[in-house]
Design a protein around this motif. Structure first.
Motif, PDB file in Angstrom:
ATOM      1  N   UNK A  91       0.230  -1.151   0.326  1.00  0.00           N
ATOM      2  CA  UNK A  91      -0.258   0.195  -0.471  1.00  0.00           C
ATOM      3  C   UNK A  91       0.866   0.993  -0.538  1.00  0.00           C
ATOM      4  N   UNK A  92       0.500   1.951  -1.113  1.00  0.00           N
ATOM      5  CA  UNK A  92       1.221   3.466  -0.489  1.00  0.00           C
ATOM      6  C   UNK A  92       0.526   4.250   0.325  1.00  0.00           C
ATOM      7  N   UNK A  93       1.737   5.481   0.341  1.00  0.00           N
ATOM      8  CA  UNK A  93       1.157   6.493   1.152  1.00  0.00           C
ATOM      9  C   UNK A  93       0.470   7.015   0.131  1.00  0.00           C
ATOM     10  N   UNK A  94      -0.840   7.646   0.659  1.00  0.00           N
ATOM     11  CA  UNK A  94      -1.536   8.297  -0.422  1.00  0.00           C
ATOM     12  C   UNK A  94      -1.238  10.253  -0.074  1.00  0.00           C
ATOM     13  N   UNK A 137     -12.500   7.379   5.248  1.00  0.00           N
ATOM     14  CA  UNK A 137     -11.483   6.264   5.657  1.00  0.00           C
ATOM     15  C   UNK A 137     -11.059   5.014   5.032  1.00  0.00           C
ATOM     16  N   UNK A 138     -12.466   4.703   3.896  1.00  0.00           N
ATOM     17  CA  UNK A 138     -11.766   3.754   3.142  1.00  0.00           C
ATOM     18  C   UNK A 138     -11.245   3.761   2.385  1.00  0.00           C
ATOM     19  N   UNK A 139     -10.940   5.318   1.922  1.00  0.00           N
ATOM     20  CA  UNK A 139      -9.843   5.708   0.470  1.00  0.00           C
ATOM     21  C   UNK A 139      -8.909   6.565   0.784  1.00  0.00           C
ATOM     22  N   UNK A 140      -8.729   7.241   1.531  1.00  0.00           N
ATOM     23  CA  UNK A 140      -8.139   8.538   1.827  1.00  0.00           C
ATOM     24  C   UNK A 140      -6.908   8.248   3.433  1.00  0.00           C
ATOM     25  N   UNK A 144      -6.884   3.039   4.671  1.00  0.00           N
ATOM     26  CA  UNK A 144      -7.880   2.843   3.345  1.00  0.00           C
ATOM     27  C   UNK A 144      -7.033   1.929   2.102  1.00  0.00           C
ATOM     28  N   UNK A 145      -8.140   0.785   1.917  1.00  0.00           N
ATOM     29  CA  UNK A 145      -6.866  -0.037   0.879  1.00  0.00           C
ATOM     30  C   UNK A 145      -8.590   0.092  -0.096  1.00  0.00           C
TER      31      UNK A 145
END
Length: 142
Positions: A71-74, A109-112, A116-117
């Motif tokens: 997972x890359x940190x956005x 929560x789910x995307x950002x 968030x995956x």
């Protein structure tokens, strides 16, 4: 001569015991240093979900390999930074949010967020449709 053979066997047995003890101490020391390490063989036996947890959440290292987190940190835009601050506040009350606020919170929560995956599994439009489909099944509790 029999006594010499018994002595050699005893020494070999002692050495094996010492080697096993040192291996265990090494594992304990690694844990004590908060360095999670797993062998390639052990990692190969894990499911994709377990691998994600080990690498991304527990920051486990695979002996002999360099793995990038799955997972890359956005980088968060201003809107998401504000939501993150609200979520991390002791005063935040998710139950007092209106429908739009709840949707914004869930999408964040789910995307950002760090957790968030969802974007690894579906796009935001599909997830939003799912959210809208299941939301009516949640009833207010008096």
């Amino acid at each position: 001569e029999e006594d010499e053979d018994e002595d050699e066997e005893a020494r070999a047995s002692e050495l094996e015991t010492i080697e096993r003890t040192l291996a265990k101490l090494s594992r304990i020391a690694g844990q004590a240093l908060h360095k999670n390490v797993i062998s390639k063989e052990e990692m190969a036996k894990k499911s994709e979900y377990e691998k994600a947890v080990l690498v991304d959440i527990l920051r486990t290292e695979v002996r002999g390999e360099t793995l990038a987190p799955m997972l890359e940190r956005k980088s968060l835009g201003a809107e998401h930074i504000e939501m993150e601050k609200r979520l991390q506040s002791w005063e935040f009350d998710s139950l007092s949010l209106d429908d739009s606020g709840q949707e914004s919170m869930v999408m964040h929560i789910f995307f950002h967020s760090d957790f968030g995956v969802a974007n690894s599994f579906c796009d935001a439009v599909t997830f939003k449709a799912f959210y809208e489909a299941v939301k009516p099944n949640y009833k207010d509790v008096p």
